[in-house]
Design an enzyme around this catalytic site. Structure first.
Site, PDB file in Angstrom:
ATOM      1  N   ASN A 263      -6.858 -62.272  32.367  1.00  0.00           N
ATOM      2  CA  ASN A 263      -6.381 -60.846  32.212  1.00  0.00           C
ATOM      3  C   ASN A 263      -7.263 -59.820  33.012  1.00  0.00           C
ATOM      4  O   ASN A 263      -8.045 -60.126  33.983  1.00  0.00           O
ATOM      5  CB  ASN A 263      -6.427 -60.318  30.785  1.00  0.00           C
ATOM      6  CG  ASN A 263      -5.156 -59.684  30.187  1.00  0.00           C
ATOM      7  OD1 ASN A 263      -4.682 -58.628  30.990  1.00  0.00           O
ATOM      8  ND2 ASN A 263      -4.487 -59.927  28.991  1.00  0.00           N
TER       9      ASN A 263
ATOM     10  N   HIS B 191     -32.093 -62.110  37.801  1.00  0.00           N
ATOM     11  CA  HIS B 191     -33.321 -61.335  38.646  1.00  0.00           C
ATOM     12  C   HIS B 191     -34.440 -62.051  38.161  1.00  0.00           C
ATOM     13  O   HIS B 191     -34.775 -61.953  37.006  1.00  0.00           O
ATOM     14  CB  HIS B 191     -33.022 -60.114  39.004  1.00  0.00           C
ATOM     15  CG  HIS B 191     -31.951 -59.734  39.654  1.00  0.00           C
ATOM     16  ND1 HIS B 191     -31.545 -59.750  41.070  1.00  0.00           N
ATOM     17  CD2 HIS B 191     -30.521 -59.246  39.031  1.00  0.00           C
ATOM     18  CE1 HIS B 191     -30.408 -59.410  41.169  1.00  0.00           C
ATOM     19  NE2 HIS B 191     -29.527 -59.144  40.085  1.00  0.00           N
TER      20      HIS B 191
ATOM     21  N   ALA C 159     -14.561 -61.956  20.723  1.00  0.00           N
ATOM     22  CA  ALA C 159     -14.489 -60.799  21.806  1.00  0.00           C
ATOM     23  C   ALA C 159     -15.952 -59.976  21.759  1.00  0.00           C
ATOM     24  O   ALA C 159     -16.514 -60.179  20.811  1.00  0.00           O
ATOM     25  CB  ALA C 159     -13.648 -59.905  21.287  1.00  0.00           C
TER      26      ALA C 159
ATOM     27  N   LYS D 234     -23.391 -67.338  19.110  1.00  0.00           N
ATOM     28  CA  LYS D 234     -23.766 -68.462  18.267  1.00  0.00           C
ATOM     29  C   LYS D 234     -22.671 -69.136  17.571  1.00  0.00           C
ATOM     30  O   LYS D 234     -21.588 -68.426  17.427  1.00  0.00           O
ATOM     31  CB  LYS D 234     -24.967 -68.040  17.347  1.00  0.00           C
ATOM     32  CG  LYS D 234     -26.045 -67.722  17.634  1.00  0.00           C
ATOM     33  CD  LYS D 234     -27.076 -67.323  16.669  1.00  0.00           C
ATOM     34  CE  LYS D 234     -28.499 -66.635  17.294  1.00  0.00           C
ATOM     35  NZ  LYS D 234     -29.399 -66.237  16.644  1.00  0.00           N
TER      36      LYS D 234
ATOM     37  N   ARG E  15     -18.448 -71.633  13.587  1.00  0.00           N
ATOM     38  CA  ARG E  15     -18.141 -73.066  12.802  1.00  0.00           C
ATOM     39  C   ARG E  15     -17.295 -73.897  13.825  1.00  0.00           C
ATOM     40  O   ARG E  15     -16.949 -73.481  14.912  1.00  0.00           O
ATOM     41  CB  ARG E  15     -17.343 -72.619  11.600  1.00  0.00           C
ATOM     42  CG  ARG E  15     -15.741 -71.953  11.963  1.00  0.00           C
ATOM     43  CD  ARG E  15     -14.885 -71.673  10.815  1.00  0.00           C
ATOM     44  NE  ARG E  15     -13.592 -70.978  10.991  1.00  0.00           N
ATOM     45  CZ  ARG E  15     -12.438 -71.549  11.572  1.00  0.00           C
ATOM     46  NH1 ARG E  15     -12.461 -72.759  11.542  1.00  0.00           N
ATOM     47  NH2 ARG E  15     -11.542 -70.927  11.574  1.00  0.00           N
TER      48      ARG E  15
END
Length: 193
Positions: free
Chosen positions: A83, A113, A158, A178, A181
């Site tokens: 998108n 960096h 998101a 993380k 599930r």
């Protein structure tokens, strides 16, 4: 050893002052500018220009404008969709499998960096490849950092910042991202058809 060769080996390299890299980045940036200037209805021209910009594509893909990359070190699979406002900092290769969907305002950065300020101020950086499996969906405003691998069939929520590898068949969210599930059979019936 050239700076591009150093980058391919994952070593610190001069990304800011090396003439070869600067010239290639400018060429790709010009092509991205041209791509972003084409009308959305100019399907054929847009597709052909993306094939010029990227390292490798399959036949069916959509990349909405604006789109930005540094060097064109991207490989996209079949049915790739991104998108608006995809940014790919591709000092190293970024590989996307088949059926990858990317929501607006996502960033995939192979570049990092040095922590040491003296090295950083010399224009040095490193680039580690990013690999995304098949059937992966990224929600809006996701950032994927250098060296990350994301497994098949996974969903990245998101706003996530992906700093470590994500396995197959999971929903992962957060900053740092993380695993929330595993994706299960109930997910097939979650939405009305």
């Amino acid at each position: 050893m050239t700076e591009k060769e150093k980058a391919k080996l994952g070593l610190l390299y001069d990304a800011n002052y090396d003439e070869e890299i600067l010239k290639e980045r400018e060429r790709i940036n010009d092509l991205c500018f041209e791509y972003n200037s084409l009308k959305p209805s100019m399907h054929h021209q847009r597709k052909e220009l993306i094939k010029t910009i990227l390292k490798q594509t399959k036949e069916n893909f959509t990349i909405m404008s604006p789109f930005y990359c540094d060097l064109g070190n991207m490989i996209i699979g079949e049915n790739f969709y991104s998108n608006y406002n995809l940014v790919v900092l591709d000092g190293a290769t970024v590989t996307f499998g088949d059926n990858v969907f990317i929501a607006p305002n996502c960033c995939f950065s192979t570049a990092g960096h040095p922590i040491d300020a003296k090295q950083r101020n010399q224009g040095l950086e490193f680039a580690y490849p990013i690999t995304v499996g098949d059937n992966v969906w990224f929600g809006a405003h996701v950032t994927v950092l250098p060296g990350v691998k994301i497994g098949n069939n996974s969903v990245i929520g998101a706003g996530s910042v992906v700093t470590k590898d994500i396995p197959d068949n999971v929903i992962a969210v957060g900053n740092p991202c993380k695993v929330l599930r595993k994706i299960n059979e109930e997910d097939k019936n979650k939405y009305k058809k």
